[in-house]
Design a protein around this motif. Structure first.
Motif, PDB file in Angstrom:
ATOM      1  N   GLY A 216      12.211  15.175   8.195  1.00  0.00           N
ATOM      2  CA  GLY A 216      13.158  14.774   9.221  1.00  0.00           C
ATOM      3  C   GLY A 216      12.490  14.094  10.390  1.00  0.00           C
ATOM      4  N   SER A 217      13.103  14.228  11.559  1.00  0.00           N
ATOM      5  CA  SER A 217      12.610  13.529  12.752  1.00  0.00           C
ATOM      6  C   SER A 217      11.217  13.999  13.163  1.00  0.00           C
ATOM      7  N   PHE A 218      10.926  15.285  12.954  1.00  0.00           N
ATOM      8  CA  PHE A 218       9.593  15.794  13.285  1.00  0.00           C
ATOM      9  C   PHE A 218       8.529  15.084  12.457  1.00  0.00           C
ATOM     10  N   ASP A 219       8.827  14.861  11.188  1.00  0.00           N
ATOM     11  CA  ASP A 219       7.865  14.193  10.296  1.00  0.00           C
ATOM     12  C   ASP A 219       7.716  12.724  10.648  1.00  0.00           C
ATOM     13  N   VAL A 220       8.758  12.104  11.184  1.00  0.00           N
ATOM     14  CA  VAL A 220       8.643  10.715  11.647  1.00  0.00           C
ATOM     15  C   VAL A 220       7.651  10.622  12.799  1.00  0.00           C
ATOM     16  N   GLY A 221       7.756  11.550  13.744  1.00  0.00           N
ATOM     17  CA  GLY A 221       6.807  11.563  14.853  1.00  0.00           C
ATOM     18  C   GLY A 221       5.389  11.814  14.386  1.00  0.00           C
ATOM     19  N   LYS A 222       5.226  12.712  13.422  1.00  0.00           N
ATOM     20  CA  LYS A 222       3.899  13.001  12.880  1.00  0.00           C
ATOM     21  C   LYS A 222       3.336  11.780  12.159  1.00  0.00           C
ATOM     22  N   ALA A 223       4.176  11.093  11.394  1.00  0.00           N
ATOM     23  CA  ALA A 223       3.733   9.885  10.697  1.00  0.00           C
ATOM     24  C   ALA A 223       3.327   8.799  11.687  1.00  0.00           C
ATOM     25  N   SER A 224       4.068   8.683  12.781  1.00  0.00           N
ATOM     26  CA  SER A 224       3.742   7.694  13.813  1.00  0.00           C
ATOM     27  C   SER A 224       2.374   7.988  14.420  1.00  0.00           C
ATOM     28  N   THR A 225       2.104   9.265  14.692  1.00  0.00           N
ATOM     29  CA  THR A 225       0.796   9.641  15.234  1.00  0.00           C
ATOM     30  C   THR A 225      -0.323   9.358  14.235  1.00  0.00           C
ATOM     31  N   ASN A 226      -0.102   9.739  12.980  1.00  0.00           N
ATOM     32  CA  ASN A 226      -1.106   9.493  11.946  1.00  0.00           C
ATOM     33  C   ASN A 226      -1.366   8.003  11.753  1.00  0.00           C
ATOM     34  N   ALA A 227      -0.314   7.204  11.879  1.00  0.00           N
ATOM     35  CA  ALA A 227      -0.468   5.758  11.726  1.00  0.00           C
ATOM     36  C   ALA A 227      -1.362   5.185  12.816  1.00  0.00           C
ATOM     37  N   VAL A 228      -1.159   5.628  14.053  1.00  0.00           N
ATOM     38  CA  VAL A 228      -1.978   5.134  15.167  1.00  0.00           C
ATOM     39  C   VAL A 228      -3.431   5.562  15.001  1.00  0.00           C
ATOM     40  N   VAL A 229      -3.641   6.821  14.641  1.00  0.00           N
ATOM     41  CA  VAL A 229      -5.006   7.330  14.477  1.00  0.00           C
ATOM     42  C   VAL A 229      -5.718   6.610  13.335  1.00  0.00           C
ATOM     43  N   SER A 230      -5.063   6.490  12.193  1.00  0.00           N
ATOM     44  CA  SER A 230      -5.682   5.834  11.037  1.00  0.00           C
ATOM     45  C   SER A 230      -5.955   4.360  11.316  1.00  0.00           C
ATOM     46  N   SER A 231      -4.995   3.674  11.943  1.00  0.00           N
ATOM     47  CA  SER A 231      -5.195   2.256  12.272  1.00  0.00           C
ATOM     48  C   SER A 231      -6.381   2.078  13.217  1.00  0.00           C
ATOM     49  N   SER A 232      -6.494   2.944  14.205  1.00  0.00           N
ATOM     50  CA  SER A 232      -7.587   2.842  15.169  1.00  0.00           C
ATOM     51  C   SER A 232      -8.939   3.061  14.496  1.00  0.00           C
ATOM     52  N   MET A 233      -9.011   4.049  13.612  1.00  0.00           N
ATOM     53  CA  MET A 233     -10.261   4.319  12.911  1.00  0.00           C
ATOM     54  C   MET A 233     -10.651   3.154  12.007  1.00  0.00           C
ATOM     55  N   LEU A 234      -9.679   2.596  11.285  1.00  0.00           N
ATOM     56  CA  LEU A 234      -9.963   1.474  10.396  1.00  0.00           C
ATOM     57  C   LEU A 234     -10.360   0.228  11.172  1.00  0.00           C
ATOM     58  N   ILE A 235      -9.768   0.035  12.341  1.00  0.00           N
ATOM     59  CA  ILE A 235     -10.147  -1.103  13.183  1.00  0.00           C
ATOM     60  C   ILE A 235     -11.597  -0.979  13.620  1.00  0.00           C
ATOM     61  N   LEU A 236     -12.010   0.223  14.004  1.00  0.00           N
ATOM     62  CA  LEU A 236     -13.390   0.434  14.429  1.00  0.00           C
ATOM     63  C   LEU A 236     -14.370   0.199  13.277  1.00  0.00           C
ATOM     64  N   PHE A 237     -14.031   0.708  12.091  1.00  0.00           N
ATOM     65  CA  PHE A 237     -14.897   0.473  10.930  1.00  0.00           C
ATOM     66  C   PHE A 237     -14.952  -1.014  10.584  1.00  0.00           C
ATOM     67  N   ALA A 238     -13.791  -1.659  10.570  1.00  0.00           N
ATOM     68  CA  ALA A 238     -13.751  -3.085  10.245  1.00  0.00           C
ATOM     69  C   ALA A 238     -14.493  -3.917  11.279  1.00  0.00           C
ATOM     70  N   ASP A 239     -14.452  -3.488  12.527  1.00  0.00           N
ATOM     71  CA  ASP A 239     -15.136  -4.226  13.592  1.00  0.00           C
ATOM     72  C   ASP A 239     -16.639  -4.282  13.344  1.00  0.00           C
ATOM     73  N   ILE A 240     -17.197  -3.185  12.850  1.00  0.00           N
ATOM     74  CA  ILE A 240     -18.635  -3.161  12.570  1.00  0.00           C
ATOM     75  C   ILE A 240     -18.994  -4.201  11.513  1.00  0.00           C
ATOM     76  N   PHE A 241     -18.253  -4.211  10.404  1.00  0.00           N
ATOM     77  CA  PHE A 241     -18.567  -5.126   9.312  1.00  0.00           C
ATOM     78  C   PHE A 241     -18.254  -6.581   9.674  1.00  0.00           C
TER      79      PHE A 241
END
Length: 247
Positions: A216-241
């Motif tokens: 439900g709505s709680f899981d939408v908020g959790k997915a939004s948080t996970n999306a931001v965290v994962s995107s940020s981590m992948l951006i940092l890794f991609a930035d190195i390469f």
């Protein structure tokens, strides 16, 4: 266990991209969505990009002048260093990290809400490729607008540096000399190329998390948080390469 989950999630993500990158069934509808996403994800992000870049440019210039430059250094070092920081890292990598919070959460919550309210299921029942219909315009729209956001960020950062110069931190002539000293045009293109990869990461990863929300709505908020965290981590890794590859 963590490795197995990571491999499974990566395979699911690749399958999701395969569904997303298909020829739109109705090109007219795709173009309409594409223009809408450019406005929502790109144009609406211009104010925050300009505001943050302006103040960061001013702060970088002030910090370098007060804490790094010394009588042993040329007077144009402050302008030169400010330019290099804005071109090489801030206006591409750091700005995309900021956009991951704004744009990424928007994409994940929007698609996640459509999932929990069964709108995506309705599209599937009607025979519509929901991944392509919902996600492809977002990826295309953000990747189209990101070069403009990078250019706006660079311009605003330089504007902030000159604002600090006219406040008496450094003379405008010394700042201009530093800005023009040994300028490498490739650094601008490198920032734009890096930002294209980052835009793809932000839009596709955020859409992936939203698309596969369960609950439900709680899981939408959790997915939004996970999306931001994962995107940020992948951006940092991609930035190195990408930095190593393009330098």
């Amino acid at each position: 266990m963590f490795l197995v989950k990571g491999i499974a999630a990566f395979g699911k993500y690749i399958d999701f991209l395969g569904k997303t990158f298909s020829v739109p069934e109705r090109m007219r509808m795709f173009m309409k969505q594409y223009v809408r996403e450019m406005a929502q994800l790109g144009v609406d992000s211009i104010p925050i990009v300009l505001l943050i870049s302006f103040f960061i440019g001013a702060v970088i210039c002030i910090q370098i002048k007060l804490n790094i430059q010394s009588p042993w250094m040329p007077s144009f070092v402050t302008g030169y260093t400010t330019r290099e920081i804005m071109l090489l890292e801030f206006s591409s990598s750091i700005m995309c990290l900021i956009l991951a919070g704004k744009v990424g959460s928007n994409i994940a919550s929007e698609i996640g809400t459509m999932r929990v309210t069964q709108q995506i299921d309705a599209l599937e029942i009607m025979g519509v490729n929901s991944a392509s219909y919902l996600v492809l315009p977002k990826i295309a729209g953000l990747m189209t607008m990101i070069p403009f956001l990078v250019v706006f960020s660079i311009a605003a950062g330089f504007g902030g540096a000159y604002a600090s110069a006219y406040a008496g931190i450094i003379t405008p002539d010394d700042l201009t000399t530093g800005m023009l000293y040994d300028f490498n045009q490739w650094f601008v293109w490198m920032s734009i190329i890096k930002s294209l990869f980052f835009a793809f990461i932000i839009s596709s990863v955020s859409a992936f998390y939203g698309y596969y929300v369960e609950g439900g709505s709680f899981d939408v908020g959790k997915a939004s948080t996970n999306a931001v965290v994962s995107s940020s981590m992948l951006i940092l890794f991609a930035d190195i390469f990408l930095t190593q590859l393009l330098s």
